[in-house]
Design a protein around this motif. Sequence first.
Motif, short mmCIF file in Angstrom:
data_model
loop_
_atom_site.label_atom_id
_atom_site.label_comp_id
_atom_site.label_asym_id
_atom_site.label_seq_id
_atom_site.Cartn_x
_atom_site.Cartn_y
_atom_site.Cartn_z
N ASP A 156 0.82 -1.21 0.00
CA ASP A 156 0.00 0.00 0.00
C ASP A 156 0.86 1.27 0.00
OD1 ASP A 156 -2.21 -1.68 2.27
OD2 ASP A 156 -2.53 -1.35 0.13
N THR A 157 2.16 1.12 0.14
CA THR A 157 3.06 2.26 0.12
C THR A 157 2.96 3.00 -1.20
OG1 THR A 157 4.62 1.25 1.68
CG2 THR A 157 5.48 2.98 0.21
N ALA A 158 2.67 4.30 -1.13
CA ALA A 158 2.47 5.11 -2.33
C ALA A 158 2.19 6.55 -1.92
CB ALA A 158 1.30 4.58 -3.15
N VAL A 159 2.18 7.41 -2.92
CA VAL A 159 1.64 8.75 -2.73
C VAL A 159 0.15 8.67 -3.07
CG1 VAL A 159 1.68 11.15 -3.48
CG2 VAL A 159 3.82 9.86 -3.31
N TYR A 160 -0.68 9.17 -2.17
CA TYR A 160 -2.13 9.09 -2.35
C TYR A 160 -2.67 10.47 -2.74
CZ TYR A 160 -2.35 4.38 -0.50
OH TYR A 160 -2.21 3.03 -0.33
#
Length: 122
Positions: free
Chosen positions: A90-94
């Motif tokens: 789920d690691t990301a820029v949201y």
Amino acid sequence: QVQLVESGGGSVQAGGSLRLSCAASGRPSDTYNLGWFRQAPGEQRKFVALISWNGASTFYAESVKGRFTISRDNAKNMGYLQMNSLRPEDTAVYYCATTRGWSTPEWDYNYWGQGTQVTVSS
């Protein structure tokens, strides 16, 4: 026009939770549907979740269904993404974004925030 500002990102361990917020200004909140996208390093931006203008309908990507919950409060011009049982993937820029449609491709979304980083460690 609509201006969007995300907040609430951070670093958590796998299994943890975060709540992202999307503050909107400009056009009244009840005139557009609101979506969340994410972009991991080296990958294209991908659809995460969508909520209708009145909050009555929602739609999720399969990868987050059952773990993430999208909501909105039009009186406060706010959108939210509650993320539970977080995983390293789920690691990301949201990003939050607005649309008049009901679809997942990012080209259908017209206004975007600047993004907030979410990092999930194992």
